[in-house]
Motif scaffolding. Sequence first.
Motif, PDB file in Angstrom:
ATOM      1  N   TRP A  78       0.828  -1.212   0.000  1.00 29.85           N
ATOM      2  CA  TRP A  78       0.000   0.000   0.000  1.00 29.85           C
ATOM      3  C   TRP A  78       0.855   1.252   0.000  1.00 29.85           C
ATOM      4  N   TYR A  79       1.959   1.233   0.755  1.00 33.97           N
ATOM      5  CA  TYR A  79       2.872   2.379   0.737  1.00 33.97           C
ATOM      6  C   TYR A  79       3.363   2.626  -0.679  1.00 33.97           C
ATOM      7  N   ASN A  80       3.808   1.566  -1.335  1.00 38.40           N
ATOM      8  CA  ASN A  80       4.316   1.712  -2.704  1.00 38.40           C
ATOM      9  C   ASN A  80       3.237   2.218  -3.644  1.00 38.40           C
ATOM     10  N   SER A  81       2.034   1.665  -3.528  1.00 41.83           N
ATOM     11  CA  SER A  81       0.928   2.073  -4.385  1.00 41.83           C
ATOM     12  C   SER A  81       0.608   3.547  -4.192  1.00 41.83           C
ATOM     13  N   PHE A  82       0.601   3.983  -2.939  1.00 43.84           N
ATOM     14  CA  PHE A  82       0.265   5.381  -2.686  1.00 43.84           C
ATOM     15  C   PHE A  82       1.351   6.321  -3.201  1.00 43.84           C
ATOM     16  N   VAL A  83       2.601   5.930  -3.057  1.00 44.23           N
ATOM     17  CA  VAL A  83       3.694   6.761  -3.589  1.00 44.23           C
ATOM     18  C   VAL A  83       3.544   6.900  -5.108  1.00 44.23           C
ATOM     19  N   LEU A  84       3.200   5.823  -5.784  1.00 47.91           N
ATOM     20  CA  LEU A  84       3.075   5.847  -7.241  1.00 47.91           C
ATOM     21  C   LEU A  84       1.831   6.579  -7.731  1.00 47.91           C
ATOM     22  N   HIS A  85       0.685   6.333  -7.077  1.00 47.16           N
ATOM     23  CA  HIS A  85      -0.591   6.802  -7.613  1.00 47.16           C
ATOM     24  C   HIS A  85      -1.230   7.958  -6.851  1.00 47.16           C
ATOM     25  N   GLN A  86      -0.817   8.165  -5.601  1.00 44.41           N
ATOM     26  CA  GLN A  86      -1.412   9.222  -4.770  1.00 44.41           C
ATOM     27  C   GLN A  86      -2.944   9.119  -4.757  1.00 44.41           C
ATOM     28  N   ASP A  87      -3.458   7.896  -4.679  1.00 43.57           N
ATOM     29  CA  ASP A  87      -4.899   7.660  -4.738  1.00 43.57           C
ATOM     30  C   ASP A  87      -5.374   7.104  -3.385  1.00 43.57           C
ATOM     31  N   SER A  88      -5.867   7.987  -2.531  1.00 43.69           N
ATOM     32  CA  SER A  88      -6.325   7.595  -1.195  1.00 43.69           C
ATOM     33  C   SER A  88      -7.469   6.590  -1.265  1.00 43.69           C
ATOM     34  N   ARG A  89      -8.368   6.818  -2.198  1.00 39.71           N
ATOM     35  CA  ARG A  89      -9.542   5.939  -2.316  1.00 39.71           C
ATOM     36  C   ARG A  89      -9.107   4.497  -2.627  1.00 39.71           C
ATOM     37  N   LYS A  90      -8.103   4.366  -3.469  1.00 38.37           N
ATOM     38  CA  LYS A  90      -7.597   3.035  -3.828  1.00 38.37           C
ATOM     39  C   LYS A  90      -7.118   2.296  -2.567  1.00 38.37           C
ATOM     40  N   ILE A  91      -6.422   3.009  -1.688  1.00 37.99           N
ATOM     41  CA  ILE A  91      -5.894   2.387  -0.468  1.00 37.99           C
ATOM     42  C   ILE A  91      -7.033   2.019   0.471  1.00 37.99           C
ATOM     43  N   THR A  92      -7.994   2.912   0.655  1.00 35.53           N
ATOM     44  CA  THR A  92      -9.106   2.585   1.559  1.00 35.53           C
ATOM     45  C   THR A  92      -9.969   1.459   0.998  1.00 35.53           C
ATOM     46  N   ASP A  93     -10.122   1.408  -0.315  1.00 30.76           N
ATOM     47  CA  ASP A  93     -10.860   0.288  -0.931  1.00 30.76           C
ATOM     48  C   ASP A  93     -10.127  -1.035  -0.688  1.00 30.76           C
ATOM     49  N   MET A  94      -8.795  -1.010  -0.812  1.00 32.85           N
ATOM     50  CA  MET A  94      -8.028  -2.233  -0.552  1.00 32.85           C
ATOM     51  C   MET A  94      -8.123  -2.631   0.915  1.00 32.85           C
ATOM     52  N   ALA A  95      -8.156  -1.650   1.817  1.00 34.70           N
ATOM     53  CA  ALA A  95      -8.314  -1.951   3.247  1.00 34.70           C
ATOM     54  C   ALA A  95      -9.653  -2.637   3.491  1.00 34.70           C
ATOM     55  N   ASP A  96     -10.707  -2.117   2.883  1.00 35.02           N
ATOM     56  CA  ASP A  96     -12.030  -2.742   3.024  1.00 35.02           C
ATOM     57  C   ASP A  96     -12.021  -4.170   2.479  1.00 35.02           C
ATOM     58  N   PHE A  97     -11.350  -4.365   1.357  1.00 33.10           N
ATOM     59  CA  PHE A  97     -11.255  -5.704   0.757  1.00 33.10           C
ATOM     60  C   PHE A  97     -10.556  -6.684   1.704  1.00 33.10           C
ATOM     61  N   VAL A  98      -9.435  -6.259   2.277  1.00 35.73           N
ATOM     62  CA  VAL A  98      -8.686  -7.127   3.193  1.00 35.73           C
ATOM     63  C   VAL A  98      -9.538  -7.498   4.392  1.00 35.73           C
ATOM     64  N   ILE A  99     -10.266  -6.539   4.929  1.00 38.86           N
ATOM     65  CA  ILE A  99     -11.129  -6.816   6.084  1.00 38.86           C
ATOM     66  C   ILE A  99     -12.212  -7.818   5.708  1.00 38.86           C
ATOM     67  N   ARG A 100     -12.818  -7.647   4.539  1.00 41.09           N
ATOM     68  CA  ARG A 100     -13.842  -8.606   4.094  1.00 41.09           C
ATOM     69  C   ARG A 100     -13.247 -10.008   3.962  1.00 41.09           C
ATOM     70  N   GLN A 101     -12.032 -10.112   3.444  1.00 46.82           N
ATOM     71  CA  GLN A 101     -11.385 -11.414   3.274  1.00 46.82           C
ATOM     72  C   GLN A 101     -11.109 -12.077   4.620  1.00 46.82           C
ATOM     73  N   LEU A 102     -10.704 -11.292   5.597  1.00 50.33           N
ATOM     74  CA  LEU A 102     -10.425 -11.856   6.926  1.00 50.33           C
ATOM     75  C   LEU A 102     -11.682 -12.435   7.567  1.00 50.33           C
ATOM     76  N   LYS A 103     -12.817 -11.822   7.306  1.00 51.31           N
ATOM     77  CA  LYS A 103     -14.074 -12.222   7.961  1.00 51.31           C
ATOM     78  C   LYS A 103     -14.774 -13.385   7.271  1.00 51.31           C
ATOM     79  N   ARG A 104     -14.224 -13.851   6.161  1.00 53.52           N
ATOM     80  CA  ARG A 104     -14.870 -14.970   5.445  1.00 53.52           C
ATOM     81  C   ARG A 104     -14.842 -16.237   6.251  1.00 53.52           C
TER      82      ARG A 104
END
Length: 192
Positions: free
Chosen positions: A166-192
């Motif tokens: 995520w650090y690398n992605s944010f440095v490259l893209h500066q897209d906050s929404r992308k990081i928060t969407d990935m955080a939501d995805f990871v949380i959903r995966q953990l709860k499966r």
Amino acid sequence: MARLLEFDEEQAIQKAMEVFWKKGYASTSMRDLTDAMQINSSSLYNTIGDKQKLFIRCIKNYTDMRIRATEERYKEYGSPIEALENFIRDAAHIITTEPSSCLCIKATFETEGENPEIQAAVNAYDHFNHQFLQNLIEKAQNAGEISTDEDAGIIADHLGSVLIGWYNSFVLHQDSRKITDMADFVIRQLKR
């Protein structure tokens, strides 16, 4: 002989850490450091040492600060999964709001692991984070909040790698929404 300037060493370390954090190790000059620390070079060399020794002290200061903050922040959660979710969301927030990224990640990439003292300080922090995550995952598994199909240590390793990505992605893209969407995805995966 010139009199050495007396100074608050911890405050000076904090100021130097901020310079290294912003500029990186290689781009930071001794003049940058002494100006920020408001001390003369003799005081720096006589109390702390050279630039490398100061950088190591700054890395240790940074990791100690982060460890204390993590321990304080997560000691009072109602459930392990709630703490784990908040850890992931907090990581996404830090990645997208800290202007200089993670000092440990910057140090690792900049020094390429060639300095054993710097690498030891970074590894100690990584070990803390891994153990912290593994303990939360094990507690969540024991509480039936997440599946026990996977080893808690492997999940912790995976999460650590994801956060660095995520650090690398944010440095490259500066897209906050992308990081928060990935955080939501990871949380959903953990709860499966």
